[in-house]
Design a protein around this motif. Sequence first.
Motif, PDB file in Angstrom:
ATOM      1  N   SER A 216      13.074   7.927 -16.784  1.00  0.00           N
ATOM      2  CA  SER A 216      11.725   7.755 -16.231  1.00  0.00           C
ATOM      3  C   SER A 216      11.304   8.984 -15.447  1.00  0.00           C
ATOM      4  CB  SER A 216      11.675   6.550 -15.289  1.00  0.00           C
ATOM      5  OG  SER A 216      11.884   5.348 -15.984  1.00  0.00           O
ATOM      6  N   THR A 217      10.027   9.338 -15.612  1.00  0.00           N
ATOM      7  CA  THR A 217       9.426  10.382 -14.788  1.00  0.00           C
ATOM      8  C   THR A 217       8.334   9.746 -13.943  1.00  0.00           C
ATOM      9  OG1 THR A 217       9.850  12.019 -16.502  1.00  0.00           O
ATOM     10  CG2 THR A 217       8.248  12.611 -14.817  1.00  0.00           C
ATOM     11  N   TYR A 218       8.400   9.984 -12.644  1.00  0.00           N
ATOM     12  CA  TYR A 218       7.430   9.421 -11.705  1.00  0.00           C
ATOM     13  C   TYR A 218       6.437  10.502 -11.306  1.00  0.00           C
ATOM     14  CZ  TYR A 218      10.192   5.152 -11.097  1.00  0.00           C
ATOM     15  OH  TYR A 218      10.841   3.966 -11.302  1.00  0.00           O
ATOM     16  N   GLU A 219       5.159  10.148 -11.399  1.00  0.00           N
ATOM     17  CA  GLU A 219       4.090  11.048 -10.971  1.00  0.00           C
ATOM     18  C   GLU A 219       3.321  10.394  -9.841  1.00  0.00           C
ATOM     19  OE1 GLU A 219       2.457  13.613 -14.737  1.00  0.00           O
ATOM     20  OE2 GLU A 219       1.141  12.159 -13.801  1.00  0.00           O
ATOM     21  N   PHE A 220       3.229  11.072  -8.727  1.00  0.00           N
ATOM     22  CA  PHE A 220       2.444  10.573  -7.593  1.00  0.00           C
ATOM     23  C   PHE A 220       1.195  11.432  -7.487  1.00  0.00           C
ATOM     24  CE2 PHE A 220       6.844   9.479  -6.761  1.00  0.00           C
ATOM     25  CZ  PHE A 220       6.772   8.180  -6.295  1.00  0.00           C
ATOM     26  N   SER A 221       0.026  10.796  -7.534  1.00  0.00           N
ATOM     27  CA  SER A 221      -1.217  11.569  -7.487  1.00  0.00           C
ATOM     28  C   SER A 221      -2.166  10.972  -6.463  1.00  0.00           C
ATOM     29  CB  SER A 221      -1.881  11.604  -8.873  1.00  0.00           C
ATOM     30  OG  SER A 221      -2.211  10.294  -9.287  1.00  0.00           O
ATOM     31  N   ASN A 222      -3.069  11.834  -5.994  1.00  0.00           N
ATOM     32  CA  ASN A 222      -4.099  11.422  -5.039  1.00  0.00           C
ATOM     33  C   ASN A 222      -5.450  11.780  -5.630  1.00  0.00           C
ATOM     34  OD1 ASN A 222      -5.538  10.661  -2.805  1.00  0.00           O
ATOM     35  ND2 ASN A 222      -4.874  12.371  -1.507  1.00  0.00           N
ATOM     36  N   LEU A 223      -6.239  10.772  -5.985  1.00  0.00           N
ATOM     37  CA  LEU A 223      -7.546  10.982  -6.628  1.00  0.00           C
ATOM     38  C   LEU A 223      -7.432  11.922  -7.818  1.00  0.00           C
ATOM     39  CD1 LEU A 223      -9.702  11.288  -3.396  1.00  0.00           C
ATOM     40  CD2 LEU A 223      -9.636   9.337  -4.967  1.00  0.00           C
ATOM     41  N   GLY A 224      -6.413  11.709  -8.623  1.00  0.00           N
ATOM     42  CA  GLY A 224      -6.225  12.494  -9.840  1.00  0.00           C
ATOM     43  C   GLY A 224      -5.435  13.773  -9.669  1.00  0.00           C
ATOM     44  N   HIS A 225      -5.209  14.172  -8.434  1.00  0.00           N
ATOM     45  CA  HIS A 225      -4.458  15.401  -8.199  1.00  0.00           C
ATOM     46  C   HIS A 225      -2.970  15.052  -8.039  1.00  0.00           C
ATOM     47  CE1 HIS A 225      -3.154  19.209  -6.609  1.00  0.00           C
ATOM     48  NE2 HIS A 225      -2.744  18.622  -5.506  1.00  0.00           N
ATOM     49  N   VAL A 226      -2.165  15.509  -8.987  1.00  0.00           N
ATOM     50  CA  VAL A 226      -0.730  15.196  -8.942  1.00  0.00           C
ATOM     51  C   VAL A 226      -0.060  16.060  -7.886  1.00  0.00           C
ATOM     52  CG1 VAL A 226       1.427  15.156 -10.252  1.00  0.00           C
ATOM     53  CG2 VAL A 226      -0.709  14.548 -11.382  1.00  0.00           C
ATOM     54  N   TRP A 227       0.580  15.432  -6.913  1.00  0.00           N
ATOM     55  CA  TRP A 227       1.233  16.208  -5.866  1.00  0.00           C
ATOM     56  C   TRP A 227       2.749  16.098  -5.903  1.00  0.00           C
ATOM     57  CZ3 TRP A 227       3.435  12.509  -2.659  1.00  0.00           C
ATOM     58  CH2 TRP A 227       2.811  11.251  -2.637  1.00  0.00           C
ATOM     59  N   LEU A 228       3.272  15.219  -6.739  1.00  0.00           N
ATOM     60  CA  LEU A 228       4.737  15.138  -6.862  1.00  0.00           C
ATOM     61  C   LEU A 228       5.105  14.554  -8.219  1.00  0.00           C
ATOM     62  CD1 LEU A 228       7.512  15.468  -5.406  1.00  0.00           C
ATOM     63  CD2 LEU A 228       7.277  13.097  -4.686  1.00  0.00           C
ATOM     64  N   ARG A 229       6.010  15.236  -8.875  1.00  0.00           N
ATOM     65  CA  ARG A 229       6.544  14.729 -10.148  1.00  0.00           C
ATOM     66  C   ARG A 229       8.067  14.707 -10.016  1.00  0.00           C
ATOM     67  NH1 ARG A 229       3.858  17.902 -13.454  1.00  0.00           N
ATOM     68  NH2 ARG A 229       2.196  16.439 -13.928  1.00  0.00           N
TER      69      ARG A 229
END
Lengths: 331, 179
Positions: A216-229
């Motif tokens: 699994s790859t986790y993507e954390f984004s804020n209003l569409g802007h990915v800040w952590l993968r």
Amino acid sequence: MTLRRSVGGLAVAGLLTLLPLAAGTMPAHASIGLLVAPARIDLAERPSDSTITRQLSVANRGSGRDTFSISAVDVVVHDGIPESLPPSSTPYSLSTITSIRPSTLTLDPGKEGTVKVAFDVSAHKPVLGALLVVPQQQAAADTAPSGNGSVGMITLPRALVIVSAAPVEASGELLPSISLGVAPVTLNAPTLVESGPITATATLRNSGNTYERVFSTYEFSNLGHVWLRVQAPPSSAMPRGSATTAATTRQRLEASGQSVDTAPWLCLCEVKVSTYAWLANRATTPPVVQTATVIIFPWRIAGIMLVAFAISILYRRWFWRRGWHGLYRRP
Amino acid sequence: MMRKLRFLLPLLGILTALGIATVQAATSATQNVTFSVPAAVSISSNGNVSAGAITADTTATGSFTLSNNDTLGFAITTNAASATTTEAGTGCTPTNSFPAASIQFQAGTMTGQTSGSNGTSTALTNYSTTAQSAYGTNSTAIGTAITMPVSYRIKASLITPNTSNCSYTFATVWTISAN
């Protein structure tokens, strides 16, 4: 029954009181340890293969000369955690097709030895098992408690080298009879938090018909802007079994070794988990995607600010109503 | 004359550079170094643990040294070597025993890794002969000397006191496997 328990309890308490008081825990210094390489073996059984051989290195990481036994065991996986079973326990048994030479290694501290492992894959079917490497327990005699009424623990470290194999065509594709697949079950993440870190846990089900590894790859984004993968530690599952992967926004800094939370203080976050199943160098495409929304809102600080703002408004109104503002007028 | 020189001098420079490169190429040789680095994991017990003579629930601590070079991480499981532990010792006539669930384990936060994440510690868990994960989520710690502290909670109230010259030795198995 209650009386018997009470009497028994009193007897236990009395006898325990007679025992000398513990002088504190005391770890002994004899060390047993081992290193194995490769740590994992994944095989693709090609049509031309009848036997696949690999080498397994074992190193003595203990403080004394030790003998290591290497054996093939069967394995069942519960939510990514392997449990070794006696040989011939499963229909996909590895132990029945594996020969190991030599099956024991006697090594001085720091020394390394190699065994040859041959897998008979002429049946061309999926296989799952492990090579179990166990050191001879030698430190027990001099470190086990020898006095009256004492308790001690002996620890036996060992290594399990997971072996998985699946039949493939000459092109490298899995045989049509082998199907891989993952189905989403849940994605657990908090809906509203005051601050980070955010921890998300994805649960998936093996919808295929064989053992598979789950990445699994986790993507954390804020209003569409990915800040952590983040690539989560992989899991694995048996057919119809579940696999769980997890990731957090708290990350370890390579330079200082300290952990920091990468989550912003205010966020309309989306957690997106992309998962694929993997076996014998083949992965499922496209990945299964799960999403969850997380709101980070520091409501306590916001509440205090709101109250302070309201008080200042009320104070201004009261101040102006009392007409004190006239005092500050310039002549 | 100057116009010719202005054209010839850069050309001469380029040709000289090419010549040097050609000479260097002629005197150098290619040597490829082929190697592979297999994923490797290790686990070493830093010694057995003696809790001494206990009269109340006691926590004993021990540790392991781990190593891992693979970003995919590893799992640590533990189990009791046997369902029941019987007392033993020189001059001991064993009569008492206790079940594995009388002892609990808890793995602590790993230290000493160069990168990767710690596993998530779990609460104290009763021992059984079935392998149980030491961490809620597996660790991806990478390093050659990662210390994994472990705690053993010995529930004295569940353990029958020893007979004369006897003591208990609880055997635990700790297994490392790559993810």
